[in-house]
Design an enzyme around this catalytic site. Structure first.
Site, short mmCIF file in Angstrom:
data_model
loop_
_atom_site.label_atom_id
_atom_site.label_comp_id
_atom_site.label_asym_id
_atom_site.label_seq_id
_atom_site.Cartn_x
_atom_site.Cartn_y
_atom_site.Cartn_z
N LYS A 1 -1.48 0.91 -17.07
CA LYS A 1 -0.69 2.13 -16.81
C LYS A 1 -0.34 2.17 -15.32
O LYS A 1 -1.23 2.07 -14.47
CB LYS A 1 -1.49 3.38 -17.16
CG LYS A 1 -1.54 3.68 -18.65
CD LYS A 1 -2.17 5.05 -18.89
CE LYS A 1 -2.30 5.35 -20.36
NZ LYS A 1 -3.04 6.61 -20.61
N GLU B 1 -16.02 9.15 -14.66
CA GLU B 1 -15.39 8.25 -15.63
C GLU B 1 -16.42 7.31 -16.26
O GLU B 1 -16.34 6.98 -17.44
CB GLU B 1 -14.25 7.45 -14.98
CG GLU B 1 -13.10 8.28 -14.42
CD GLU B 1 -12.20 8.94 -15.49
OE1 GLU B 1 -12.32 8.62 -16.69
OE2 GLU B 1 -11.39 9.80 -15.09
N LYS C 1 -13.02 -0.87 -21.70
CA LYS C 1 -11.60 -0.49 -21.57
C LYS C 1 -10.69 -1.62 -22.07
O LYS C 1 -9.72 -1.36 -22.78
CB LYS C 1 -11.25 -0.10 -20.13
CG LYS C 1 -9.79 0.32 -20.04
CD LYS C 1 -9.44 1.29 -18.97
CE LYS C 1 -7.98 1.72 -19.09
NZ LYS C 1 -7.53 2.57 -18.02
N GLU D 1 -1.34 3.74 -26.41
CA GLU D 1 -2.00 5.03 -26.68
C GLU D 1 -1.43 5.75 -27.90
O GLU D 1 -1.16 6.94 -27.87
CB GLU D 1 -1.91 5.94 -25.43
CG GLU D 1 -3.00 7.00 -25.42
CD GLU D 1 -3.06 7.79 -24.12
OE1 GLU D 1 -3.07 7.16 -23.05
OE2 GLU D 1 -3.13 9.02 -24.20
N ARG E 1 -6.69 4.51 -28.03
CA ARG E 1 -6.75 4.66 -26.56
C ARG E 1 -6.99 6.11 -26.14
O ARG E 1 -7.45 6.38 -25.04
CB ARG E 1 -5.49 4.08 -25.91
CG ARG E 1 -5.58 4.01 -24.40
CD ARG E 1 -4.54 3.12 -23.77
NE ARG E 1 -4.66 3.12 -22.33
CZ ARG E 1 -4.06 2.26 -21.52
NH1 ARG E 1 -3.31 1.32 -22.00
NH2 ARG E 1 -4.24 2.35 -20.21
N ASN F 1 -9.52 9.68 -23.00
CA ASN F 1 -9.25 11.01 -22.41
C ASN F 1 -10.37 12.01 -22.67
O ASN F 1 -10.20 13.21 -22.43
CB ASN F 1 -7.93 11.57 -22.97
CG ASN F 1 -6.76 10.67 -22.62
OD1 ASN F 1 -6.69 10.17 -21.50
ND2 ASN F 1 -5.87 10.44 -23.56
N HIS G 1 -8.29 18.93 -16.65
CA HIS G 1 -7.03 19.22 -15.94
C HIS G 1 -6.93 20.69 -15.52
O HIS G 1 -6.65 20.96 -14.35
CB HIS G 1 -5.82 18.76 -16.78
CG HIS G 1 -5.77 17.27 -16.91
ND1 HIS G 1 -5.31 16.63 -18.03
CD2 HIS G 1 -6.15 16.29 -16.06
CE1 HIS G 1 -5.40 15.32 -17.86
NE2 HIS G 1 -5.92 15.08 -16.67
N HIS H 1 -11.89 14.73 -9.41
CA HIS H 1 -11.43 14.55 -10.79
C HIS H 1 -12.62 14.16 -11.70
O HIS H 1 -12.76 14.67 -12.81
CB HIS H 1 -10.35 13.46 -10.82
CG HIS H 1 -9.97 13.03 -12.20
ND1 HIS H 1 -9.25 13.83 -13.05
CD2 HIS H 1 -10.23 11.88 -12.89
CE1 HIS H 1 -9.08 13.20 -14.21
NE2 HIS H 1 -9.67 12.01 -14.12
P1 NAD Z 1 -7.53 7.08 -4.46
O1 NAD Z 1 -6.79 5.87 -4.75
O2 NAD Z 1 -6.80 8.22 -3.85
O3 NAD Z 1 -8.78 6.72 -3.54
C1 NAD Z 1 -9.64 7.76 -3.15
C2 NAD Z 1 -9.88 7.73 -1.63
O4 NAD Z 1 -10.80 6.68 -1.36
C3 NAD Z 1 -8.65 7.46 -0.82
O5 NAD Z 1 -8.72 8.23 0.35
C4 NAD Z 1 -8.78 5.98 -0.47
O6 NAD Z 1 -8.12 5.61 0.70
C5 NAD Z 1 -10.27 5.85 -0.33
N1 NAD Z 1 -10.81 4.51 -0.57
C6 NAD Z 1 -10.41 3.62 -1.50
N2 NAD Z 1 -11.24 2.57 -1.49
C7 NAD Z 1 -12.15 2.79 -0.52
C8 NAD Z 1 -13.26 2.06 -0.05
N3 NAD Z 1 -13.65 0.91 -0.59
N4 NAD Z 1 -13.98 2.59 0.98
C9 NAD Z 1 -13.63 3.79 1.51
N5 NAD Z 1 -12.61 4.53 1.09
C10 NAD Z 1 -11.88 4.03 0.08
O7 NAD Z 1 -8.23 7.68 -5.78
P2 NAD Z 1 -8.86 7.01 -7.07
O8 NAD Z 1 -9.89 7.98 -7.53
O9 NAD Z 1 -9.26 5.59 -6.86
O10 NAD Z 1 -7.65 7.00 -8.10
C11 NAD Z 1 -7.03 8.19 -8.52
C12 NAD Z 1 -5.66 7.86 -9.05
O11 NAD Z 1 -5.79 6.96 -10.15
C13 NAD Z 1 -4.88 9.05 -9.57
O12 NAD Z 1 -3.58 9.00 -9.05
C14 NAD Z 1 -4.85 8.86 -11.07
O13 NAD Z 1 -3.68 9.37 -11.67
C15 NAD Z 1 -4.93 7.37 -11.19
N6 NAD Z 1 -5.51 6.89 -12.44
C16 NAD Z 1 -4.82 5.92 -13.10
C17 NAD Z 1 -5.32 5.41 -14.27
C18 NAD Z 1 -4.59 4.30 -14.95
O14 NAD Z 1 -4.98 3.93 -16.07
N7 NAD Z 1 -3.59 3.72 -14.34
C19 NAD Z 1 -6.55 5.85 -14.77
C20 NAD Z 1 -7.23 6.83 -14.07
C21 NAD Z 1 -6.70 7.35 -12.89
N1 GLY Z 2 -7.37 6.34 -18.04
C1 GLY Z 2 -6.81 6.49 -19.33
C2 GLY Z 2 -6.08 5.28 -19.82
O1 GLY Z 2 -5.97 4.28 -19.16
O2 GLY Z 2 -5.57 5.30 -20.90
#
Ligand code: NAD
Ligand code: GLY
Length: 357
Positions: free
Chosen positions: A136, A178, A224, A234, A238, A242, A249, A262
């Site tokens: 995704k 998660e 996953k 999905e 899948r 959620n 949310h 989150h």
């Molecule tokens: P993020 O990418 O914003 O990272 C969180 C913070 O940690 C940021 O400030 C980043 O710079 C920092 N960071 C990253 N790696 C680090 C490290 N090793 N050391 C120190 N700081 C570090 O947040 P996240 O929680 O990783 O991801 C959230 C995003 O993921 C949301 O936009 C959400 O929609 C998306 N998401 C996508 C999927 C998918 O299947 N594609 C699934 C779940 C979430």
């Molecule tokens: N995080 C939900 C998905 O990848 O489907």
């Protein structure tokens, strides 16, 4: 080292590699003859100059840090940088970062020149266990999160557990929410490999945090992979990923998105879903207590959430606005047994209202 090979169809194979410090010799996993464009953010560029310096300077694209930059402007910026530096179809894009960098860079890789190879190097626990796997990609719009994007799987997901050393407590909790989700849905993931994450996380074992994280990330990643293999877009299975999210949310929205992470919101959501399941005799009291104990062990939902009457009304309307709502009915995933969840659409609103804090 753990390797998970994924056969998407007869012609495309991809793999996930999990190890500690694997980015030290990153070119062991890359093709020396290929041109790589590395996309990362300002925080990681500062923390990991040793990794960034392994790539040609003009092929490193650094974006601003934060969910608010996961938008069209940043997407457009990256696309222009890639084009300015003459990316070609045979080149590849590497996403070095958490879910924000991964989702954005993934969408750029899927849409530049109609698609170039993508490599994900996730650096948060959430990205290692979830967002870097399953394809995704996308960015947020003023109409909602992740509304523009694509399904585009990475050719390689290189998970270096070393990155977890610099994550702060807030981000670790975000990932742990998660991880617990996977523990509570494991038996619904239809995986042949059994991890019993619930038992593993409940134990107070003496193994080091590195060993524990290796087990946890490997388990989540392979659960996953299995779910996505069976239902990429999905349409059914899948949806189990959620679990907890329909409650999470509104919690995130009503608490202003920065008070609780989150992952913590997911943990609160799992608690609410479990309370509802217990009240409807889908699970017994013992299992309900077990879910709560495990969430409490990781201090993911310690604060008592309190909403006023107006907020409670908003809570329900936010739940019904969620994009997982179909035909005006709330589709809710509820626990139905050990590490197992089921999808229900017949839960009436008053019983949901009754459990809100
Ligand atoms: P993020 O990418 O914003 O990272 C969180 C913070 O940690 C940021 O400030 C980043 O710079 C920092 N960071 C990253 N790696 C680090 C490290 N090793 N050391 C120190 N700081 C570090 O947040 P996240 O929680 O990783 O991801 C959230 C995003 O993921 C949301 O936009 C959400 O929609 C998306 N998401 C996508 C999927 C998918 O299947 N594609 C699934 C779940 C979430
Ligand atoms: N995080 C939900 C998905 O990848 O489907």
């Amino acid at each position: 080292m753990k390797k998970i090979e994924i056969i998407n169809n007869e012609s495309t194979k991809s793999e996930i590699v999990i190890d500690y410090d694997l980015t030290k010799n990153i070119y062991d996993y890359l093709d020396e003859n290929k041109k790589y464009f590395l996309i990362t953010n300002t925080t990681l560029a500062k923390l990991y100059p040793d990794i960034i310096s392994k790539f040609e300077k003009e092929k490193v694209i650094v974006i601003k840090d934060g969910e608010k930059y996961k938008n069209f402007e940043t997407y457009n910026f990256i696309m222009n940088e890639l084009l300015k530096n003459k990316i070609e179809r045979k080149d590849a894009v590497i996403a070095l970062g958490g879910g924000v960098v991964g989702d954005l860079a993934g969408f750029c890789a899927s849409s530049i020149l109609r698609g170039v190879e993508l490599i994900q190097i996730p650096t948060t626990l959430l990205a290692m266990c979830d967002s870097s796997i399953g394809g995704k990609t996308g960015y947020n719009t003023k109409y909602g999160k992740n509304l523009i994007g694509s399904f585009y799987k990475a050719k390689k997901v290189l998970i270096d557990l070393k990155f977890l050393n610099t994550l702060n407590d807030y981000e670790l909790k975000c990932g742990m929410g998660e991880v617990l989700k996977y523990a509570f849905i494991e038996n619904s993931c239809k995986s042949e490999e059994k991890y019993d994450l619930m038992e593993f996380l409940s134990e107070n074992s003496s193994s080091s945090i590195k060993e524990k994280m290796n087990y946890i990330v490997s388990a989540c990643a392979s659960l996953k992979v299995n779910v996505v293999k069976l239902d990429e877009k999905e349409s059914g299975l899948r949806k189990v990923l959620n679990f907890g999210h329909t409650f999470a949310h509104p919690i995130e929205s009503l608490t202003g998105y920065n008070l609780i992470s989150h992952g913590q919101a997911v943990a609160y959501g799992i608690k609410m879903a479990s309370k509802l399941a217990c009240a409807n005799n889908l699970i017994d009291n013992g299992y309900y207590e077990r879910i709560n104990l495990l969430i409490d062990k990781f201090h993911l939902a310690d604060e008592k959430l309190e909403f006023n009457k107006n907020q409670l009304n908003d809570f329900i309307s936010l739940m019904t606005q969620d994009k997982k709502v179909q035909d005006g009915k709330i589709n809710l995933l509820l626990p139905v047994g050990y590490a197992q969840v089921g999808l229900f659409d017949s839960i009436d609103l008053p019983s949901i209202e009754a459990l809100l804090p």
